[in-house]
Design an enzyme around this catalytic site. Sequence first.
Site, PDB file in Angstrom:
ATOM      1  NE  ARG A 238       4.089  -5.992 -15.279  1.00  0.00           N
ATOM      2  CZ  ARG A 238       3.518  -7.142 -14.913  1.00  0.00           C
ATOM      3  NH1 ARG A 238       2.407  -7.149 -14.217  1.00  0.00           N
ATOM      4  NH2 ARG A 238       4.078  -8.293 -15.217  1.00  0.00           N
ATOM      5  CD  GLU A 267       4.358  -3.994  -8.361  1.00  0.00           C
ATOM      6  OE1 GLU A 267       4.898  -5.116  -8.339  1.00  0.00           O
ATOM      7  OE2 GLU A 267       3.319  -3.749  -8.970  1.00  0.00           O
ATOM      8  CG  HIS A 285       2.125  -7.764  -8.549  1.00  0.00           C
ATOM      9  ND1 HIS A 285       3.052  -7.084  -9.318  1.00  0.00           N
ATOM     10  CD2 HIS A 285       1.481  -8.606  -9.407  1.00  0.00           C
ATOM     11  CE1 HIS A 285       2.969  -7.496 -10.582  1.00  0.00           C
ATOM     12  NE2 HIS A 285       2.028  -8.426 -10.653  1.00  0.00           N
TER      13      HIS A 285
END
Length: 319
Positions: A238, A267, A285
């Site tokens: 993360r 993000e 990602h």
Amino acid sequence: MTRPRVICSRKWPASVEAALRARFDVVLNQADVALSAAELKDALDNFDAVCPTVTDTIDAEVLAAPGRARILGQFGVGFNNIDLEAAKAAGLVVTNTPGVLTDATADIALTLLLNVARRIHEGQTMLRAGEWTGWRPTQLMGTSPQGKTLGIIGMGRIGKAMAKRCFHALDMEIVFHDAYPITDPGVPAKQLATIEEVLQVADFVSLHCTGGGDNIHLIDAARLARMKPTAYLINSARGDLIDEAALVAALEAGAIAGAGLDVYEREPALSAALTGMANVCLLPHLGSATIETREAMGMTVVENLSAFFEGREPPNRVA
Ligand code: 8YV
């Protein structure tokens, strides 16, 4: 019998959408545009199940007095986009999709490790720019991972899968830190008492812990300063685990050798400075992005919802 009303916040693999349609009265997001906070609130008011992803911020405000929803079926193993306490207070069950994305995510962590070690992205950038003038003995020399030390922070399913890859395929020494004693790391690996001890000895540090809560900025300026100047930081977990500004500063100062990142603090935004750094490999990602894995994640959500609406305990309940 009326079927439960289910809404998915994003477009899902076609086979999973078909499975959802077969079981539920489902509203799908074919446009694949993220729902706004108002649309998420509306979904909680009008659907029995809301199925979010990492791109949906389900905070206390969104969760205030949900009219109809009884379950949040998260598409993903991580759920730091959901305020779990607020969900519980609102009487919602929350489920996730563990297990099915372990290998895919560990593969991406390994990919990042090899990319930064062997300067893959630099080589490809040179070729695509038409700047390769031919082979030279000293061109783009990287670092051999063999015999180097991998430091894992968070020895859960994905951390162990990364350790397995690096031990068997790359002959690496493995050290790790975990908040709990880990008796079954899967491969020879030494648990160290503190994160600092891992950072001090590792040539590659790979993060595999959950985001949010106390783990926000787990890797801050002080911890980056503990890393070897020759070490690389890999993050496929993360973005909020790393203080991104501190990482940029450490990279600019040459305090660490480089980084491989699949996730970012805000993000889809990322620090502009990162994009200009040759010693940083950046992915959007992609951790679980294989057809097989995304289908398995979706089918896990279907199982969780089916169990819940049939009055059984959902297999992957987190709240
Ligand atoms: C997912 C992930 O793509 O499952 C997770 O926690 O980070 C990714 O693999 C994403 O989170 C889906 O919500």
